[in-house]
Design a protein around this motif. Structure first.
Motif, short mmCIF file in Angstrom:
data_model
loop_
_atom_site.label_atom_id
_atom_site.label_comp_id
_atom_site.label_asym_id
_atom_site.label_seq_id
_atom_site.Cartn_x
_atom_site.Cartn_y
_atom_site.Cartn_z
N GLY A 37 -27.54 -2.61 25.65
CA GLY A 37 -29.11 -3.01 26.44
C GLY A 37 -29.84 -2.46 25.18
O GLY A 37 -31.22 -2.99 25.55
N CYS A 38 -29.54 -1.75 24.54
CA CYS A 38 -30.07 -1.43 23.04
C CYS A 38 -31.40 -2.89 22.72
O CYS A 38 -31.85 -3.43 22.03
CB CYS A 38 -30.34 -0.36 22.37
SG CYS A 38 -30.36 0.91 22.59
N PHE B 175 -33.25 -2.09 31.36
CA PHE B 175 -33.22 -1.22 31.80
C PHE B 175 -32.33 -1.04 32.57
O PHE B 175 -31.88 0.06 32.87
CB PHE B 175 -34.65 -1.52 32.54
CG PHE B 175 -36.02 -1.36 32.38
CD1 PHE B 175 -36.89 -0.22 32.43
CD2 PHE B 175 -36.32 -2.56 31.69
CE1 PHE B 175 -37.65 0.19 31.79
CE2 PHE B 175 -37.80 -1.71 31.23
CZ PHE B 175 -38.14 -1.15 30.79
N GLY B 176 -31.72 -2.15 33.34
CA GLY B 176 -30.11 -1.15 34.26
C GLY B 176 -29.43 -0.90 33.39
O GLY B 176 -28.88 0.22 34.28
N ILE B 177 -28.62 -1.01 32.16
CA ILE B 177 -28.02 -0.31 31.42
C ILE B 177 -29.06 1.24 31.35
O ILE B 177 -28.23 1.73 31.34
CB ILE B 177 -27.35 -1.64 30.10
CG1 ILE B 177 -27.16 -2.12 30.34
CG2 ILE B 177 -26.90 0.03 28.84
CD1 ILE B 177 -26.24 -2.89 29.17
N PHE C 99 -30.89 4.47 20.44
CA PHE C 99 -32.08 3.57 20.23
C PHE C 99 -33.08 4.02 19.52
O PHE C 99 -33.48 2.58 19.34
CB PHE C 99 -32.66 4.71 21.47
CG PHE C 99 -34.15 4.13 21.77
CD1 PHE C 99 -34.59 2.77 22.75
CD2 PHE C 99 -35.50 4.79 21.68
CE1 PHE C 99 -35.37 2.34 23.30
CE2 PHE C 99 -36.26 4.09 21.72
CZ PHE C 99 -36.65 2.85 22.75
N VAL C 100 -32.90 4.76 17.97
CA VAL C 100 -33.24 4.47 16.60
C VAL C 100 -33.19 3.36 16.36
O VAL C 100 -33.63 3.20 15.40
CB VAL C 100 -33.53 5.87 16.43
CG1 VAL C 100 -33.62 7.06 17.13
CG2 VAL C 100 -32.02 5.82 15.53
N THR C 101 -32.30 2.78 16.06
CA THR C 101 -31.49 1.56 15.80
C THR C 101 -32.56 -0.10 16.25
O THR C 101 -31.98 -1.08 15.79
CB THR C 101 -30.19 0.96 16.22
OG1 THR C 101 -29.52 1.06 17.42
CG2 THR C 101 -29.20 2.86 15.48
#
Length: 303
Positions: free
Chosen positions: A156-157, A76-78, A95-97
């Motif tokens: 982040g992901c 969330f921070g990133i 994000f889809v990864t």
């Protein structure tokens, strides 16, 4: 199958929450708002965990909850940091990864069985979600950029993908509570404290005074449902499903947001949304059929 249906509800709640965030007043500190959401969510879990025999964690479990909270705080921070530095298309492409990363990390930690069928589903869902992101930007490939900002968002992901993997790993070794509400409470509490610390350090705390009553009610709703209920559903699903299957439902989130967008702004409906929508729906339907046709494995028994 109940776990799959729970994750389907998770996707519906999360997808409908993204448009709701847009109703918050401008200028409010995002990290502190997230910390407030997590605090509300953790408090909402208290009635569900009180009286449970194993809701108080041991020291090793508390350390694992702290790492899980760090994963939440890191993502969330990133994400908030990258919001004004990374294009929407680049964020979507990275994000889809996440489900594929969760599958790979799960394999490394021994909580994910080798499953070519699941990999095919994850690949189809990733292509569909990416196609929806392309449709949202009008196919402008110039927005697809990769640099150090994108690398940090990718970290982040990875942190977000690690959260269900660590949950499954802790369950397999009897470190974490068997109760999904207890696991939700401690991970939200740990993540909320870390996000609050970052918010106090980098954001003006007095900006929260600009919150209006509508903002307070909306944050309360997001805290109870978009954070509390969704993380409980994720933990509930993690107890039965593998990390790759749990995170696969994130592909449905942009589809739900698209449906909400079409309801509020029907003039945006066009054929360019169809390919991605069909691929995402096909992936989720296949995942549901796979869940109803294959007996669930006990926690920690990955074959």
């Amino acid at each position: 199958m109940r776990a799959h249906l729970g994750m389907l509800l998770w996707a519906l709640i999360v997808g409908a929450s993204f448009p709701a965030v847009g109703f918050l007043s401008d200028g409010l500190p995002p990290l502190l708002l997230t910390a407030l959401r997590f605090a509300i969510a953790a408090l909402a879990m208290v009635p569900m965990v009180r009286g449970r025999e194993d809701w108080r964690p041991s020291l090793p479990a508390l350390a694992l909850y702290a790492v899980m909270g760090l994963c939440l705080a890191g993502f969330f921070g990133i994400m908030f940091w990258a919001a004004h530095r990374v294009t929407a298309l680049s964020m979507s492409a990275l994000f889809v990864t996440m489900p594929l990363i969760a599958y790979g990390l799960g394999r490394m930690l021994g909580v994910e069985p080798r499953a070519g069928g699941l990999l095919a589903i994850l690949g189809l869902g990733a292509l569909g979600a990416l196609a929806l992101a392309m449709a949202q930007t009008g196919g402008d490939l110039a927005q697809l950029q990769f640099g150090w900002n994108e690398v940090l968002f990718f970290v982040g992901c990875i942190a977000s993908a690690l959260y269900p993997v660590l949950s499954k790993w802790g369950l397999a070794r009897n470190l974490l509570s068997k109760d999904a509400a207890a696991r939700t409470f401690w991970s939200l509490a740990g993540g909320g404290m870390l996000i609050a610390l970052a918010g106090v350090t980098f954001e003006p705390v007095d900006a929260l005074s600009r919150m209006q009553m509508g903002d307070v009610l909306l944050v309360a709703y997001l805290g109870v449902f978009s954070s509390g209920v969704t993380f409980w559903l994720m933990q509930r699903g993690t107890g039965v499903l593998t990390p790759g299957a749990v995170t696969a439902y994130s592909y449905l989130v942009p589809f739900v947001s698209m449906v909400v967008l079409f309801v509020t702004r029907p003039q945006l409906i066009g054929w360019h949304w169809l390919p991605g929508s069909l691929m995402v729906i096909a992936a989720i339907v296949t995942l549901l059929k796979r869940g109803s046709g294959v007996a669930s494995r006990p926690v920690g028994q990955t074959g």
